[in-house]
Design a protein around this motif. Structure first.
Motif, short mmCIF file in Angstrom:
data_model
loop_
_atom_site.label_atom_id
_atom_site.label_comp_id
_atom_site.label_asym_id
_atom_site.label_seq_id
_atom_site.Cartn_x
_atom_site.Cartn_y
_atom_site.Cartn_z
N LEU A 9 0.85 -1.19 0.00
CA LEU A 9 0.00 0.00 0.00
C LEU A 9 0.89 1.25 0.00
O LEU A 9 1.81 1.36 0.82
CB LEU A 9 -0.90 0.00 1.23
CG LEU A 9 -1.77 1.24 1.46
CD1 LEU A 9 -2.76 1.40 0.33
CD2 LEU A 9 -2.46 1.14 2.81
N ARG A 36 -0.79 -6.17 -15.48
CA ARG A 36 -1.59 -5.88 -14.29
C ARG A 36 -3.07 -6.05 -14.60
O ARG A 36 -3.50 -5.94 -15.75
CB ARG A 36 -1.32 -4.46 -13.78
CG ARG A 36 -1.80 -3.35 -14.71
CD ARG A 36 -1.35 -1.99 -14.19
NE ARG A 36 -1.81 -0.89 -15.02
CZ ARG A 36 -1.47 0.38 -14.85
NH1 ARG A 36 -0.64 0.73 -13.85
NH2 ARG A 36 -1.95 1.33 -15.64
N ALA A 38 -6.73 -4.88 -12.75
CA ALA A 38 -7.49 -4.21 -11.70
C ALA A 38 -8.85 -4.88 -11.57
O ALA A 38 -9.33 -5.52 -12.51
CB ALA A 38 -7.66 -2.74 -12.04
N PRO A 86 -3.77 6.41 -8.12
CA PRO A 86 -4.78 5.42 -7.69
C PRO A 86 -5.15 4.44 -8.81
O PRO A 86 -5.43 3.27 -8.53
CB PRO A 86 -5.96 6.29 -7.29
CG PRO A 86 -5.34 7.56 -6.82
CD PRO A 86 -4.17 7.78 -7.74
N THR A 89 -3.57 0.95 -9.14
CA THR A 89 -3.95 -0.14 -8.24
C THR A 89 -4.37 -1.37 -9.04
O THR A 89 -5.24 -1.30 -9.91
CB THR A 89 -5.12 0.30 -7.33
OG1 THR A 89 -4.66 1.36 -6.48
CG2 THR A 89 -5.62 -0.86 -6.49
N GLN A 117 -0.03 -7.68 -5.09
CA GLN A 117 -1.01 -6.61 -5.05
C GLN A 117 -0.35 -5.27 -4.80
O GLN A 117 0.45 -5.11 -3.87
CB GLN A 117 -2.04 -6.86 -3.94
CG GLN A 117 -3.05 -5.75 -3.74
CD GLN A 117 -4.05 -5.66 -4.88
OE1 GLN A 117 -4.60 -6.67 -5.32
NE2 GLN A 117 -4.30 -4.44 -5.36
N THR A 119 -1.54 -1.36 -4.17
CA THR A 119 -2.68 -0.50 -3.89
C THR A 119 -2.19 0.93 -3.66
O THR A 119 -1.31 1.15 -2.83
CB THR A 119 -3.45 -0.97 -2.64
OG1 THR A 119 -3.86 -2.33 -2.84
CG2 THR A 119 -4.68 -0.11 -2.40
N SER A 121 -3.34 4.64 -2.63
CA SER A 121 -4.42 5.40 -2.01
C SER A 121 -4.35 6.87 -2.42
O SER A 121 -3.27 7.42 -2.63
CB SER A 121 -4.34 5.29 -0.49
OG SER A 121 -3.13 5.84 -0.02
#
Length: 122
Positions: A9, A36, A38, A86, A89, A117, A119, A121
């Motif tokens: 994250l 990737r 999503a 973002p 992600t 993963q 992520t 923010s």
């Protein structure tokens, strides 16, 4: 045979480096790539690097922000991700194939690794 790691994250604008380590065999004569996916979206090509490391390719969405590299001695490929957004992600997966062209057009690739993963923010 391919294991991605290093995800996590991070806040928007931050950086992260993910790795893809090969085991059980060498991929020194293979092109390597990152993809990737999503949630709710199709898998997309992110970046690829030739077997020699001399040629790199990027999706327009990450060009100028992401850098792919490889350490043949360590049998590892890296993806340095800067200025993360973002929309970056996703689960990031690595793959290997003898054909960079097949990799870029997301054809049937020879070897897929497990993902990690990432992520971001806001």
């Amino acid at each position: 045979q391919l294991q991605a790691s290093g995800g996590g994250l991070v806040q928007a604008g931050g950086s992260l480096r993910i790795s893809c380590a090969a085991s059980g065999r060498t991929f020194s004569n293979y092109g390597m790539g990152w993809f990737r996916q999503a949630p709710g979206k199709e898998r997309e090509f992110v970046a690829a690097i030739s077997w020699s490391g001399g040629r790199t390719y990027y999706a327009d969405s990450v060009k100028g922000r992401f850098t792919i590299s490889r350490d043949t001695a360590k049998n590892t490929v890296y993806l340095q991700m800067n200025s993360l957004k973002p929309e970056d992600t996703a689960v990031y997966c690595c793959a290997a194939d003898r054909s960079i062209a097949t990799m870029i057009r997301m054809g049937s690739l020879e070897v897929w690794g497990q993902g990690t993963q990432v992520t971001v923010s806001s």
